[in-house]
Enzyme design. Structure first.
Site, short mmCIF file in Angstrom:
data_model
loop_
_atom_site.label_atom_id
_atom_site.label_comp_id
_atom_site.label_asym_id
_atom_site.label_seq_id
_atom_site.Cartn_x
_atom_site.Cartn_y
_atom_site.Cartn_z
N GLU A 253 8.47 3.05 14.20
CA GLU A 253 9.18 3.56 13.03
C GLU A 253 9.08 5.07 13.04
O GLU A 253 8.04 5.63 13.37
CB GLU A 253 8.60 2.97 11.75
N GLU B 22 4.58 -4.01 12.49
CA GLU B 22 3.53 -3.01 12.30
C GLU B 22 2.42 -3.71 11.54
O GLU B 22 2.54 -3.98 10.34
CB GLU B 22 4.09 -1.80 11.53
N CYS C 81 -3.29 1.14 6.90
CA CYS C 81 -3.49 0.50 8.20
C CYS C 81 -4.00 1.49 9.24
O CYS C 81 -4.52 1.08 10.28
CB CYS C 81 -2.19 -0.14 8.67
N ASN D 23 0.80 -1.22 0.00
CA ASN D 23 0.00 0.00 0.00
C ASN D 23 0.84 1.27 0.00
O ASN D 23 0.40 2.31 -0.50
CB ASN D 23 -1.01 0.01 1.16
#
Length: 490
Positions: free
Chosen positions: A470, A262, A296, A164
């Site tokens: 991150e 993640e 997400c 994505n």
């Protein structure tokens, strides 16, 4: 296999790489096997990449291990200089990188350009942050010794990125790893490998030494199996589904690797009665419909206070109905295709199940007239907590609206999920800002804002949305290990 001449015209055709990158060498699979990459917009061939065998993946690990000896001994300033040059060249080539991204992923060109800009931002930020991997001196228990703590690169890193955000996710993993002094083997998503390969080509031009960045393509199980089981790989960083993340985490246990995950999200978006509705509607458009809802951190459950439900729904429907759907390269397009037919069917299933349970389609609700995997931006009214749209991550352009009455009630409902990546809410009550921000069980909270991510902020979740961060200094920490040195005889 070549890109279609009418769909992709690059200023620098050399950025389109259809080979893997191992130890500084652009290579095909020894077997000659390759896999075709198809455009999600119209299913036409985009290109092909190698299907590497296990031995070739091991060679990438060996190359990263060999390169680690030199890269980690450079000073942070020296590594940072190379990385800043990489960031500069990413921006110089932004038009081509955005075109490649849109061709393989489908998102509008404007979104692709913004993503590439963000990729450069991550590389540039960590180029500087690498100089601040400070240690410390601890007061000793007596005068005969000194107690020193130093931070060192963890070593060879395996990284797996999703489709994505095929550019920014690569930068978010590679930049802190390189800044910390690590080397990396990266497996891009099989749907979108070309953005990663282009970034590697630019890194090579910027002077990143051979073997510091390696890109392997092919069978996901084969590559994942080697990266998780090879003892030379000291850390795995994965972004993707919760189910796959759990599998990789289990596989890493054998060699006790450092892991950062993640994973999936199921973000609540709460609009309280005292919110600025126009601001909240604009925030929801950004949080829900960016990348056709395929993020997400997308708002997945929209909780509206019953007193403003109708007014908010009316404003939202007006804006969503005006969103332009089309091929990513067409002027003014805001919503591109979904990544696959399977993704489209999941959206259809959620909508059909909601309608059967009493929900109403306020706009959209069906496949777009363009065909393929294009879907109309959709708003569903009168959704309840038992419906699939309120229980499962959608990953599509569907906004389900739910009613609530009380603050405590809506926070409990928002937290009633195994996921905990992002939560959003809108209010003008300063006390509620703190109550709700502290009450949401998520790693990220957006207060009166629909987009939260940037390079200096720590991105990551709790519960089954994963662990590790991150971005920010916390993102650098993920690639460093702590060493305690006790010096005696003083």
């Amino acid at each position: 296999m070549k890109f279609r001449d009418d769909s992709l015209r690059l200023n620098d055709p050399d950025l389109l790489r259809q080979k893997g990158f191992i130890g500084g060498v652009w290579c095909d699979a020894a077997s000659g096997d390759s896999m075709a990459i198809l455009s999600p917009a119209d299913a036409t061939p985009v290109g092909c990449v190698p299907m590497f065998a296990t031995g070739e993946i091991r060679e990438a690990v060996r190359a990263a291990q060999e390169a680690s000896r030199g890269w980690r001994t450079l000073t942070p300033r020296q590594r940072g200089a190379v990385m800043r040059r990489w960031a500069e060249l990413i921006l110089v080539n932004i038009d081509d990188l955005a075109s490649i991204l849109t061709a393989e992923q489908g998102k509008p060109l404007a979104e692709a350009r913004a993503e590439v800009t963000g990729s450069a931002g991550f590389v540039d930020w960590f180029a500087e942050e690498g100089r601040r991997a400070y240690g410390e001196v601890i007061p000793p228990p007596d005068g005969t010794r000194r107690t020193i703590v130093v931070r060192e690169p963890i070593g060879v890193v395996g990284a797996i990125t999703p489709w994505n955000f095929p550019s920014s996710m690569v930068a978010r993993k590679c930049a802190p790893a390189l800044a910390a002094g690590c080397t990396i083997i990266l497996k891009p998503a099989p749907q979108t490998p070309f953005s990663a390969l282009a970034l590697a080509a630019i890194a090579e031009r910027a002077g990143v030494p051979a073997g510091v960045i390696n890109i392997v393509t092919g069978d996901a199980a084969r590559i994942g199996g080697e990266l998780t089981c090879n003892p030379a790989v000291r850390k795995l960083s994965f972004t993707g589904s919760t189910a796959v993340g759990k599998l990789l985490m289990a596989q890493c246990a054998n060699t006790v690797k450092r892991v950062s995950l993640e994973l999936g999200g199921h973000a609540p978006f709460i609009v309280f009665a005292d919110a600025d509705l126009d601001m909240a509607v604009q925030g929801l458009i950004a949080a829900k419909f960016r990348n056709a809802g395929q993020t997400c951190v997308a708002a997945n459950r929209i909780y509206l206070h019953e007193s403003i439900y109708n007014a908010f729904a009316s404003k939202l429907v007006c804006l969503v109905g005006a969103l332009k759907v089309g091929h990513g390269t067409s002027p003014g397009v805001q919503i591109g295709p979904l990544i696959s037919e399977a993704a489209l069917r999941k959206v259809e299933l959620q909508i059909a199940e909601a309608i059967e349970g009493g929900a109403r389609v306020l706009c959209g609700g069906k496949r777009h007239q363009l065909g393929g995997t294009f879907f109309e931006p959709t708003v569903l009214g009168e959704v309840n907590d038992g419906m699939l749209a309120a229980r499962e991550e959608t990953f599509g352009p569907v906004a389900p609206l739910l009613r609530f009455r009380e603050e405590a009630e809506v926070l409990q409902r928002a937290n009633d999920t195994p996921y905990g990546l992002t939560g959003y809410f809108y209010t003008s009550d300063h006390g509620r800002v703190w109550r709700a921000a502290e009450g949401l069980e998520t790693g990220i909270v957006g207060v009166n804002v629909g987009v939260t991510a940037f390079e200096a902020a720590p991105f990551g979740g709790v519960k089954e949305s994963g662990f590790g961060r991150e971005g920010a200094r916390q993102g650098l920490d993920e690639y460093l290990t702590t060493k305690y040195v006790c010096v005696g005889g003083l």
